[in-house]
Design a protein around this motif. Structure first.
Motif, mmCIF file in Angstrom:
data_model
loop_
_atom_site.group_PDB
_atom_site.id
_atom_site.type_symbol
_atom_site.label_atom_id
_atom_site.label_comp_id
_atom_site.label_asym_id
_atom_site.label_seq_id
_atom_site.Cartn_x
_atom_site.Cartn_y
_atom_site.Cartn_z
ATOM 1 N N CYS A 140 3.597 -13.968 -7.842
ATOM 2 C CA CYS A 140 3.098 -12.787 -7.139
ATOM 3 C C CYS A 140 3.866 -11.544 -7.549
ATOM 4 C CB CYS A 140 3.266 -13.015 -5.631
ATOM 5 S SG CYS A 140 2.754 -11.629 -4.566
ATOM 6 N N HIS A 141 3.208 -10.417 -7.459
ATOM 7 C CA HIS A 141 3.853 -9.103 -7.487
ATOM 8 C C HIS A 141 3.296 -8.327 -6.306
ATOM 9 C CE1 HIS A 141 5.246 -5.150 -8.614
ATOM 10 N NE2 HIS A 141 5.882 -5.654 -9.679
ATOM 11 N N ALA A 142 4.172 -7.834 -5.444
ATOM 12 C CA ALA A 142 3.731 -7.212 -4.197
ATOM 13 C C ALA A 142 3.157 -5.813 -4.387
ATOM 14 C CB ALA A 142 4.882 -7.161 -3.197
ATOM 15 N N GLY A 143 3.423 -5.163 -5.514
ATOM 16 C CA GLY A 143 2.884 -3.817 -5.702
ATOM 17 C C GLY A 143 3.335 -2.873 -4.603
ATOM 18 N N ARG A 144 2.392 -2.151 -4.008
ATOM 19 C CA ARG A 144 2.744 -1.142 -3.011
ATOM 20 C C ARG A 144 3.213 -1.755 -1.686
ATOM 21 N NH1 ARG A 144 -3.168 1.417 -1.176
ATOM 22 N NH2 ARG A 144 -3.791 -0.330 0.182
ATOM 23 N N LYS A 145 3.067 -3.071 -1.512
ATOM 24 C CA LYS A 145 3.543 -3.736 -0.301
ATOM 25 C C LYS A 145 4.972 -4.261 -0.456
ATOM 26 C CE LYS A 145 0.700 -6.142 2.313
ATOM 27 N NZ LYS A 145 -0.311 -7.140 2.784
ATOM 28 N N ALA A 146 5.640 -3.906 -1.551
ATOM 29 C CA ALA A 146 7.023 -4.313 -1.770
ATOM 30 C C ALA A 146 7.969 -3.416 -0.964
ATOM 31 C CB ALA A 146 7.354 -4.242 -3.262
ATOM 32 N N SER A 147 9.257 -3.710 -1.108
ATOM 33 C CA SER A 147 10.313 -2.909 -0.453
ATOM 34 C C SER A 147 10.113 -2.828 1.055
ATOM 35 C CB SER A 147 10.368 -1.492 -1.048
ATOM 36 O OG SER A 147 11.486 -0.775 -0.563
ATOM 37 N N SER A 148 9.814 -3.968 1.663
ATOM 38 C CA SER A 148 9.547 -4.026 3.101
ATOM 39 C C SER A 148 10.645 -4.791 3.827
ATOM 40 C CB SER A 148 8.195 -4.706 3.364
ATOM 41 O OG SER A 148 7.136 -3.953 2.809
ATOM 42 N N GLU A 149 10.734 -4.548 5.124
ATOM 43 C CA GLU A 149 11.599 -5.334 5.982
ATOM 44 C C GLU A 149 10.997 -6.729 6.174
ATOM 45 O OE1 GLU A 149 14.447 -5.174 7.206
ATOM 46 O OE2 GLU A 149 15.046 -3.141 7.724
ATOM 47 N N THR A 150 11.829 -7.698 6.547
ATOM 48 C CA THR A 150 11.307 -9.000 6.924
ATOM 49 C C THR A 150 10.477 -8.851 8.200
ATOM 50 O OG1 THR A 150 13.345 -9.448 8.147
ATOM 51 C CG2 THR A 150 13.212 -10.269 5.883
ATOM 52 N N PRO A 151 9.526 -9.750 8.425
ATOM 53 C CA PRO A 151 8.655 -9.612 9.599
ATOM 54 C C PRO A 151 9.419 -9.551 10.912
ATOM 55 C CG PRO A 151 7.745 -11.222 8.088
ATOM 56 C CD PRO A 151 9.103 -10.885 7.569
ATOM 57 N N TRP A 152 10.502 -10.322 11.030
ATOM 58 C CA TRP A 152 11.237 -10.315 12.304
ATOM 59 C C TRP A 152 12.076 -9.055 12.484
ATOM 60 C CZ3 TRP A 152 11.695 -14.551 8.914
ATOM 61 C CH2 TRP A 152 12.800 -14.558 8.058
ATOM 62 N N ARG A 153 12.076 -8.186 11.458
ATOM 63 C CA ARG A 153 12.693 -6.868 11.607
ATOM 64 C C ARG A 153 11.650 -5.761 11.580
ATOM 65 N NH1 ARG A 153 16.621 -9.410 8.088
ATOM 66 N NH2 ARG A 153 18.564 -9.773 9.222
ATOM 67 N N GLY A 154 10.403 -6.137 11.799
ATOM 68 C CA GLY A 154 9.334 -5.154 11.911
ATOM 69 C C GLY A 154 8.398 -5.076 10.739
ATOM 70 N N GLY A 155 8.845 -5.450 9.531
ATOM 71 C CA GLY A 155 7.981 -5.496 8.366
ATOM 72 C C GLY A 155 7.620 -4.163 7.739
ATOM 73 N N SER A 156 8.201 -3.067 8.208
ATOM 74 C CA SER A 156 7.823 -1.752 7.674
ATOM 75 C C SER A 156 8.487 -1.509 6.327
ATOM 76 C CB SER A 156 8.218 -0.659 8.654
ATOM 77 O OG SER A 156 9.611 -0.677 8.882
ATOM 78 N N MET A 157 7.941 -0.553 5.579
ATOM 79 C CA MET A 157 8.494 -0.223 4.273
ATOM 80 C C MET A 157 9.875 0.408 4.423
ATOM 81 S SD MET A 157 6.980 2.236 1.251
ATOM 82 C CE MET A 157 5.843 1.012 0.625
ATOM 83 N N ILE A 158 10.789 0.051 3.517
ATOM 84 C CA ILE A 158 12.132 0.620 3.495
ATOM 85 C C ILE A 158 12.182 1.675 2.395
ATOM 86 C CG2 ILE A 158 14.592 0.141 3.243
ATOM 87 C CD1 ILE A 158 13.966 -2.779 3.959
ATOM 88 N N HIS A 188 -4.413 -10.719 -0.437
ATOM 89 C CA HIS A 188 -3.559 -10.240 0.654
ATOM 90 C C HIS A 188 -2.934 -8.874 0.423
ATOM 91 C CE1 HIS A 188 -3.136 -14.689 2.017
ATOM 92 N NE2 HIS A 188 -4.356 -14.203 2.181
ATOM 93 N N GLY A 189 -3.599 -8.066 -0.390
ATOM 94 C CA GLY A 189 -3.147 -6.695 -0.570
ATOM 95 C C GLY A 189 -2.006 -6.522 -1.538
ATOM 96 N N TYR A 190 -1.641 -7.580 -2.291
ATOM 97 C CA TYR A 190 -0.580 -7.455 -3.276
ATOM 98 C C TYR A 190 -1.151 -6.906 -4.585
ATOM 99 C CZ TYR A 190 1.868 -9.959 0.350
ATOM 100 O OH TYR A 190 2.398 -10.319 1.560
ATOM 101 N N LEU A 191 -0.316 -6.743 -5.589
ATOM 102 C CA LEU A 191 -0.663 -5.883 -6.723
ATOM 103 C C LEU A 191 -1.999 -6.212 -7.383
ATOM 104 C CD1 LEU A 191 0.261 -3.565 -8.603
ATOM 105 C CD2 LEU A 191 1.176 -5.330 -10.103
#
Length: 371
Positions: free
Chosen positions: A103-121, A181-184
């Motif tokens: 996989c390559h996450a593309g624009r969904k990369a650089s995110s927090e883990t889900p248990w920390r909210g999952g938002s982009m960092i 799932h919205g990855y690259l």
């Protein structure tokens, strides 16, 4: 007789003992992309479940392609060595075929883990700039990604190739490429995220071009006798986005290239999606792809009941069912399904004596003397 959940099946030259697959499940427990002690426990546990195939979690092909900084990768010698050590320990006690999802996450990369909210960092907070087909963010609040130029696309394509070579050296049984799932690679497919005006954007033909180039490049280096599949999101659940009709055309292109299966999921591209979640809500998409193209398919989506999973196979909704949440909740789901359906399943001899009285012979070949 129609096929059952515990009938054998083949993906290319890979012979499966039943129709139960363990779906890729992100664990967010790697260190610099390398598998950790958690992976030894997690993979080892599920390797004793009685499923016929396990696909390891979405595994990044480059560091910048990780969903989070804690996601598994297969882009360095250290990553390869760490995963190899985990697999060596698992294989000592289990012969379950183990594949991997690249996989390559593309624009969904650089995110927090889900248990920390999952938002982009943001980069200034320890994250990194992300890549995408176009400089269009997932939300208006997030910093837009960098639009990939041809050099960037070639770098990522070769990263998939390099990871596939590493997977071959690790003797993994199969590769699933993540087009969902919205990855690259899904971002390239969907007109919502792909707003390019070159040969990789606009028409369906153009939007499919880069994902198919990645598929072709991986197929060229992955051993010919080992199966290669693709996970897709059959719809964005957004008007004007990627949909079933386009998925079927993509499936036809993949089938012509010898793709061994399509793992049919949905959604994940945008928070604007409106998904009618319910038991087996994604199986109709797997059935539609299977009927339109003749491709082997994996069905997913809130499959939790053994009799209903068996019915899905008997009715031709899919060739295989892939379980994620259900098998995390009950890591012995295939054992219990076999007991319920009057079938047998493989289990390690150390566990043979655990069969409940009255359950019948669930474990294939089990025989346990007692002094």
């Amino acid at each position: 007789m129609s096929a059952t959940l515990f009938s054998p099946f083949e993906l290319g030259s890979l012979k499966l003992e039943n129709r139960i697959v363990i779906s890729p499940m992100c664990q967010y427990s790697a260190v610099d992309g390398s598998a950790s002690a958690w992976h030894r426990t997690h993979i080892g546990n599920l390797s004793l479940s009685g499923a016929s195939l396990m696909l390891l979690e979405a595994t990044a092909v480059e560091a910048a392609g990780r969903i989070t900084s804690s996601c598994l990768g297969l882009y360095s010698d250290a990553n390869e060595a760490a995963l190899g050590a985990v697999l060596e320990g698992v294989r000592e006690f289990s012969d379950m075929p183990i594949g991997i999802q690249l996989c390559h996450a593309g624009r969904k990369a650089s995110s927090e883990t889900p248990w920390r909210g999952g938002s982009m960092i943001a980069p200034e907070n320890g994250g990194w700039r992300t890549d995408a087909p176009s400089a269009v963010g997932t939300t208006d609040e997030e910093a837009p990604p960098l639009a990939l130029d041809r050099a960037g696309m070639e770098r990522i394509r070769e990263a998939f190739v390099d990871s596939a070579r590493r997977a071959a050296r690790l003797d993994l049984a199969a590769i699933e490429l993540h087009f969902a799932h919205g990855y690259l690679l899904h971002q390239f497919l969907s007109p919502i995220s792909n707003q390019r005006t070159d040969a990789y954007g606009g028409s369906l033909e153009n939007r499919m071009r880069f994902p198919l180039e990645v598929y072709d490049a991986v197929r060229a280096v992955w051993p010919a006798h080992k199966p290669l599949g693709v996970r897709v999101s059959a719809t964005d659940w957004i008007e004007g986005g990627w949909d079933l009709e386009q998925t079927i055309e993509l499936a036809r292109r993949l089938k012509a290239r010898g793709c061994d299966w399509l793992d049919v999921s949905t959604g994940g591209l945008s928070p604007l999606q409106k998904i009618p979640v319910g038991p087996h809500y994604q199986l109709p998409f797997a059935r539609a792809v299977r009927e339109a193209t003749g491709m082997k398919t994996m069905g997913v989506g809130l499959i939790t009941d053994a009799k209903e999973a068996d019915a899905a196979i008997r009715n031709g909704d899919a060739d295989l069912v892939a379980l994620a949440r259900a098998v995390m909740w009950d890591p012995r789901w295939p054992w219990h399904a076999a007991a319920q359906l009057g079938a047998t399943v493989k289990a390690p001899p150390q566990y043979w004596r655990c069969e409940p009285r009255g359950a019948g012979r669930v474990f294939d070949g089990a025989a346990f003397g007692q002094r």
